[in-house]
Design a protein around this motif. Structure first.
Motif, PDB file in Angstrom:
ATOM      1  N   TYR A  53       0.845  -1.201   0.000  1.00 33.15           N
ATOM      2  CA  TYR A  53       0.000   0.000   0.000  1.00 33.15           C
ATOM      3  C   TYR A  53       0.876   1.246   0.000  1.00 33.15           C
ATOM      4  CZ  TYR A  53      -4.537  -2.230   1.004  1.00 33.15           C
ATOM      5  OH  TYR A  53      -5.712  -2.943   0.938  1.00 33.15           O
ATOM      6  N   ASP A  54       0.266   2.377  -0.237  1.00 33.30           N
ATOM      7  CA  ASP A  54       0.951   3.657  -0.145  1.00 33.30           C
ATOM      8  C   ASP A  54       0.857   4.147   1.299  1.00 33.30           C
ATOM      9  OD1 ASP A  54       0.708   6.809  -2.016  1.00 33.30           O
ATOM     10  OD2 ASP A  54       1.904   6.257  -0.288  1.00 33.30           O
ATOM     11  N   GLY A  55       2.001   4.272   1.964  1.00 30.56           N
ATOM     12  CA  GLY A  55       2.017   4.680   3.367  1.00 30.56           C
ATOM     13  C   GLY A  55       2.224   6.158   3.577  1.00 30.56           C
ATOM     14  N   THR A  56       1.890   6.971   2.573  1.00 26.59           N
ATOM     15  CA  THR A  56       2.052   8.417   2.704  1.00 26.59           C
ATOM     16  C   THR A  56       1.105   8.966   3.763  1.00 26.59           C
ATOM     17  OG1 THR A  56       2.669   8.601   0.374  1.00 26.59           O
ATOM     18  CG2 THR A  56       1.950  10.626   1.482  1.00 26.59           C
ATOM     19  N   SER A  57       1.628   9.732   4.680  1.00 27.11           N
ATOM     20  CA  SER A  57       0.812  10.300   5.744  1.00 27.11           C
ATOM     21  C   SER A  57      -0.204  11.280   5.180  1.00 27.11           C
ATOM     22  CB  SER A  57       1.697  11.030   6.756  1.00 27.11           C
ATOM     23  OG  SER A  57       0.934  11.595   7.787  1.00 27.11           O
ATOM     24  N   GLY A  58      -1.422  11.170   5.611  1.00 30.05           N
ATOM     25  CA  GLY A  58      -2.470  12.081   5.150  1.00 30.05           C
ATOM     26  C   GLY A  58      -3.012  11.755   3.787  1.00 30.05           C
ATOM     27  N   ARG A  59      -2.600  10.632   3.206  1.00 32.38           N
ATOM     28  CA  ARG A  59      -3.063  10.264   1.875  1.00 32.38           C
ATOM     29  C   ARG A  59      -4.581  10.073   1.876  1.00 32.38           C
ATOM     30  NH1 ARG A  59      -4.955   6.024  -0.549  1.00 32.38           N
ATOM     31  NH2 ARG A  59      -4.592   5.693  -2.780  1.00 32.38           N
ATOM     32  N   GLN A  60      -5.245  10.682   0.907  1.00 28.90           N
ATOM     33  CA  GLN A  60      -6.698  10.595   0.811  1.00 28.90           C
ATOM     34  C   GLN A  60      -7.146   9.174   0.454  1.00 28.90           C
ATOM     35  OE1 GLN A  60      -9.342  13.163   1.064  1.00 28.90           O
ATOM     36  NE2 GLN A  60      -7.672  13.888   2.357  1.00 28.90           N
ATOM     37  N   VAL A  61      -8.101   8.669   1.142  1.00 27.96           N
ATOM     38  CA  VAL A  61      -8.656   7.340   0.889  1.00 27.96           C
ATOM     39  C   VAL A  61      -9.426   7.370  -0.426  1.00 27.96           C
ATOM     40  CG1 VAL A  61     -10.328   5.636   1.692  1.00 27.96           C
ATOM     41  CG2 VAL A  61      -8.743   6.689   3.307  1.00 27.96           C
ATOM     42  N   VAL A  62      -9.264   6.310  -1.206  1.00 29.38           N
ATOM     43  CA  VAL A  62      -9.874   6.242  -2.533  1.00 29.38           C
ATOM     44  C   VAL A  62     -10.879   5.100  -2.596  1.00 29.38           C
ATOM     45  CG1 VAL A  62      -9.430   5.878  -4.989  1.00 29.38           C
ATOM     46  CG2 VAL A  62      -7.808   7.184  -3.608  1.00 29.38           C
ATOM     47  N   ASP A  63     -12.008   5.371  -3.214  1.00 31.04           N
ATOM     48  CA  ASP A  63     -13.013   4.343  -3.453  1.00 31.04           C
ATOM     49  C   ASP A  63     -13.410   4.402  -4.915  1.00 31.04           C
ATOM     50  OD1 ASP A  63     -14.946   2.386  -3.205  1.00 31.04           O
ATOM     51  OD2 ASP A  63     -16.474   3.776  -2.465  1.00 31.04           O
ATOM     52  N   GLN A  64     -12.985   3.399  -5.692  1.00 28.46           N
ATOM     53  CA  GLN A  64     -13.268   3.319  -7.124  1.00 28.46           C
ATOM     54  C   GLN A  64     -12.845   4.596  -7.842  1.00 28.46           C
ATOM     55  OE1 GLN A  64     -17.414   2.269  -7.485  1.00 28.46           O
ATOM     56  NE2 GLN A  64     -17.079   0.185  -6.748  1.00 28.46           N
ATOM     57  N   GLY A  65     -11.625   5.038  -7.526  1.00 31.96           N
ATOM     58  CA  GLY A  65     -11.053   6.196  -8.189  1.00 31.96           C
ATOM     59  C   GLY A  65     -11.501   7.527  -7.627  1.00 31.96           C
ATOM     60  N   ARG A  66     -12.391   7.512  -6.641  1.00 35.80           N
ATOM     61  CA  ARG A  66     -12.915   8.765  -6.078  1.00 35.80           C
ATOM     62  C   ARG A  66     -12.446   8.923  -4.630  1.00 35.80           C
ATOM     63  NH1 ARG A  66     -17.208   9.945  -2.910  1.00 35.80           N
ATOM     64  NH2 ARG A  66     -17.806   7.737  -2.921  1.00 35.80           N
ATOM     65  N   LYS A  67     -11.924  10.100  -4.322  1.00 33.20           N
ATOM     66  CA  LYS A  67     -11.512  10.374  -2.944  1.00 33.20           C
ATOM     67  C   LYS A  67     -12.750  10.568  -2.071  1.00 33.20           C
ATOM     68  CE  LYS A  67      -7.118  12.508  -4.277  1.00 33.20           C
ATOM     69  NZ  LYS A  67      -6.287  13.733  -4.253  1.00 33.20           N
ATOM     70  N   VAL A  68     -12.703  10.012  -0.881  1.00 32.24           N
ATOM     71  CA  VAL A  68     -13.898  10.035  -0.031  1.00 32.24           C
ATOM     72  C   VAL A  68     -13.829  11.118   1.043  1.00 32.24           C
ATOM     73  CG1 VAL A  68     -14.302   7.592  -0.413  1.00 32.24           C
ATOM     74  CG2 VAL A  68     -12.950   8.311   1.566  1.00 32.24           C
ATOM     75  N   GLY A  69     -12.806  11.976   0.990  1.00 34.22           N
ATOM     76  CA  GLY A  69     -12.726  13.070   1.956  1.00 34.22           C
ATOM     77  C   GLY A  69     -12.179  12.664   3.303  1.00 34.22           C
ATOM     78  N   PHE A  70     -11.344  11.639   3.317  1.00 32.60           N
ATOM     79  CA  PHE A  70     -10.755  11.172   4.578  1.00 32.60           C
ATOM     80  C   PHE A  70      -9.296  10.808   4.340  1.00 32.60           C
ATOM     81  CE2 PHE A  70      -9.900   7.520   7.502  1.00 32.60           C
ATOM     82  CZ  PHE A  70      -9.953   8.232   8.693  1.00 32.60           C
TER      83      PHE A  70
END
Length: 782
Positions: free
Chosen positions: A448-465
């Motif tokens: 996975y990408d362990g970048t801090s603060g990385r936006q969570v993605v759901d089917q290519g869309r960021k979910v605001g978290f």
């Protein structure tokens, strides 16, 4: 017919009536034998037996018999002498080996005259329980009939009763759910109502009722909850005490769950609204009232140190069993247990209990000095130790002293478990065969990408978290194993979305977490819900027990007057597969050997090669810190909680114990909780090895070597995770170590690729938009 008759018939009907045909002798014989005169068919035997007259007669006859029986019962049953005090007997509590833990039986009651209770406070009880009290005959016939039917049908008691009936049950009878007892209650209530004034009955009721906190009667309750006398109670306080009677322990604000607080608040409002409805309180005064402040309870004699916490949990679990077994209400079950002559043997191991208490003192409390540092007075430790093979609670630490801190830190659910929840997310992924966003199966080696603060993605869309990692540290591409070792929030936030938060929370419930009222939202991946050390010990015990459900039990046996209560088996059926559970255990060995628990657990001098799995957790603002870990034979969850002793507000623990904590002074799960765990566990367990059915995780010795990195990243790395987390975007180095403990199996199909760039799976992100995320103030990681 003669001519005259024929003429008259023609005059009446306008026509001549045909002459009646005479029957032959055989026809007449048949008619006379088979039908009554007039030609109507004969009635059947059933119709002759069940006529309306007979049915009505039978009904009225039965009514007369019931009335006669009731009259006979009324004349036969006399009002007995009050026996509440005589019913109070010492409960005896024992350790698992049969040695005495404590004896408790002193009744906390002081009778007060009704004139000493403010009139409007009196009315709060009437408004809560029986608005028709002042003009009824002392009996609710409908409620009593419903209770009898439910008793006969095995459903237990459902439906209310009058204040008079409850007073009779409290003062003259007992809590047994039998037809005989209910009939006696009915008769005695009618007689008591006839022979006593309503004020006498109300006084008896509020002086004999049980209010929780070992308090019988309104005077003891006023002292227990408000530290005042009954005559000084306000209407708001009286409404709270009246509301308590429905479920004393569940509604005690000091220990109530969020659900309990919601229910007692609703009940409190119900009482006051009823007073307005009855004209006992003006609307303006009612609108100006606020929920009263509930004070911390005082200790009960004989329950000092850890005894009170052990006794309270034993009582609670026995009450729950009586509710399930006999259909008692919470209030009835509590009355049936407290000071009723039970001999209760606990699963608590005397030696392990002493060892746990010693460990907390040596590792933590001896270093606390509230006179030097105010924050030291805010530290509340709690711990639960469970045998995963039997489900027995063998040791428990509820706080420094039951007299000084009534709330049991081992069972309280108001602090966040933080990163100790991450193994539940992994378990959900494995149990549901979940995949990353690009379809790669989620395993211990998935990147996975362990970048801090990385936006969570759901089917290519960021979910605001986009949660930050601890200290906002970024790791770049990182395996699930490494992410668990280092408690990387951004990885598990994305994993939760990949699995589906509804499935994550469903798995948490199956494992033993109370998810009532919890929303299946991404923030829960940080352990932002409430949980107790008892719950977390049960969840991890289920992992240790290969997926077989463990519901920790403190009860070994409970006997009273020659009869015993059947204690449920703490071990249930499989809730997750053995492979999923064992994989989680395997991964958690890496947290100990190569992660956040390495210093105080893996490198502990007492370890002596013992295999250990576990997870640390530290909530945002450092309000809680955890270590829940296990060997093959023992699971222990240790939590530290920051609580202001005056306001009970959650506060930061940063700076506690002063120079003993490394800068910046934060209390991490890998610190004191891990120290307490190690000092206790390594002192009471024998060396044992995990029996794991898995090819994944840190406990499995890899037999392959890395392959040449591919330009196309996959969800699986080809290298063994090292003890040093990768911070570059292209981790292609070879392993620097191998696990320090013996594996049980080896991988059958090693990964073939190594990521050389940011993965395209669950951790994909727009390279032109680094995300940055939002700090939601939950679970910082370690």
């Amino acid at each position: 017919m003669g001519r005259a008759e024929e003429r008259r018939a023609r005059q009446r009907g306008g026509r001549r009536v045909a002459p009646r045909r005479r029957r032959s002798a055989p026809e007449a014989a048949v008619a006379s034998a088979g039908a009554p005169a007039g030609g109507k068919p004969a009635k059947s035997f059933i119709r002759r037996l069940f006529t309306w007259k007979k049915i009505l007669g039978t009904f009225f006859g039965l009514c007369l018999l019931v009335i006669a029986a009731f009259i006979g019962l009324y004349m036969y049953v006399d009002i007995p002498k009050g026996n509440v005090a005589a019913q109070q007997q010492s409960n005896v509590y024992k350790f698992s080996d049969g040695t005495m833990l404590t004896r408790k039986g002193e009744v906390n009651r002081e009778i007060v005259d009704l004139s000493k209770v403010p009139r409007k406070v009196q009315l709060t009880f009437v408004a809560a329980e029986n608005k028709s009290f002042y003009h009824d005959a002392g009996v609710d016939f409908k409620g009593t009939a419903r209770g009898l039917i439910n008793t006969l049908s095995g459903k237990g008691k459902q439906g209310g009763s009058t204040i008079t009936q409850q007073y009779v049950k409290n003062y003259y009878l007992d809590q047994d759910q039998t037809v005989t007892r209910k009939l006696k209650e009915l008769v005695i209530s009618l007689k008591v109502d006839r022979e006593n004034s309503k004020d006498d009955i109300l006084a008896g009721y509020i002086n004999t009722s049980y209010y929780g906190r070992h308090a019988y009667g309104i005077q003891a309750a006023a002292q227990a909850y408000f530290h005042t006398d009954a005559q000084k109670l306000t209407v708001q306080q009286g409404a709270y005490l009246a509301a308590l009677l429905q479920a004393p322990s569940q509604y005690d604000w000091a220990v109530a769950t969020d659900t309990g607080k919601r229910l007692v608040t609703a009940r409190w409002n119900y009482v006051l609204d009823n007073m307005v409805e009855e004209g006992w309180l003006t609307k303006s005064k009612r609108d100006a009232m606020h929920f009263p402040k509930i004070l911390e309870p005082k200790g009960v004699p004989g329950l000092g140190g850890q005894k009170g916490y052990l006794v309270d949990l034993a009582n609670r679990q026995l009450e729950q069993q009586l509710m399930a077994q006999d259909g008692l209400t919470p209030a009835e079950a509590e009355k049936a247990v407290i000071d009723k002559g039970w001999t209760i043997t606990l699963n608590i191991d005397r030696k392990k209990q002493a060892a746990l208490e010693k460990s907390v003192k040596s590792q933590l409390t001896s270093n606390l000095d509230p006179k030097k540092r105010k924050v030291d007075g805010d530290i509340q430790p709690g711990a639960v130790s469970v045998d995963p093979k039997t489900g027995k609670i063998v040791a428990l630490y509820g706080g420094q002293d039951y007299y000084h801190h009534y709330t049991d830190n081992a069972t309280r659910r108001d602090f966040q478990p933080a990163s100790t929840f991450k193994p539940v997310i992994l378990a959900a992924a494995l149990q549901n065969s979940a995949t990353t966003q690009d379809g790669t199966p989620i395993t211990a080696n998935t990147v996975y990408d362990g970048t801090s603060g990385r936006q969570v993605v759901d089917q290519g869309r960021k979910v605001g978290f986009g949660p930050p990692n601890e200290d906002h540290r970024s790791y770049g591409p990182i395996s699930v194993q490494q992410a668990m070792n280092n408690s990387v929030n951004s990885v598990f936030a994305q994993m939760g979305m990949d699995v589906g938060m509804d499935k994550v929370m469903a798995t948490a419930k199956q494992l033993g977490m109370d998810t009532t009222g919890m929303q299946a939202v991404p923030a829960q991946t940080l352990g932002s819900m409430g949980a107790s050390p008892l719950e977390m010990a049960g969840i991890y015990a289920t992992f240790a027990n290969h997926g077989e459900k463990v519901t920790p039990s403190i009860l070994k046996s409970a006997e009273r007057q020659g009869s015993s209560v059947k204690i449920p088996d703490p071990i249930g059926g499989s809730v997750i597969s053995r492979t999923a559970a064992d994989t989680v255990t395997s991964v958690l060995t890496g947290v100990v050997d190569d992660g956040t628990a390495k210093e105080h657990v893996a490198d502990n001098a007492l370890r002596d090669g013992q295999q250990v799995a576990g997870k640390t957790g530290t909530s945002d603002e450092n309000k809680s810190a955890w270590f829940t870990g296990y060997t093959p034979d023992l699971v222990t969850s240790v939590g530290l909680f920051g609580e202001d002793p005056k306001t009970n507000a959650h506060v930061s623990m940063t700076g506690a114990t002063g120079p003993l904590v490394r800068p910046p002074g934060r209390i991490n799960g890998g610190g004191y909780p891990a120290q307490i765990w190690a000092a206790y566990t390594f002192g009471v367990t024998d060396k044992a090895t995990f029996d794991l059915d898995t090819t994944q995780g840190a406990a499995v010795q890899p037999t392959y070597t890395p392959t040449t990195p591919s330009s196309t990243p996959s969800g699986t790395p080809s290298h063994t995770p090292s003890s040093k987390p990768s911070t570059s975007t292209s981790p292609s180095h070879t392993p620097t170590h191998s696990p320090t403990h013996s594996p049980t199996q080896t991988p059958t199909q090693p990964p073939t690729q190594s990521p050389t760039q940011t993965p395209t799976g669950a951790a994909t992100d727009n390279p032109l938009d680094p995300g940055g995320g939002q700090d939601i103030g939950q679970g910082i990681g370690q």
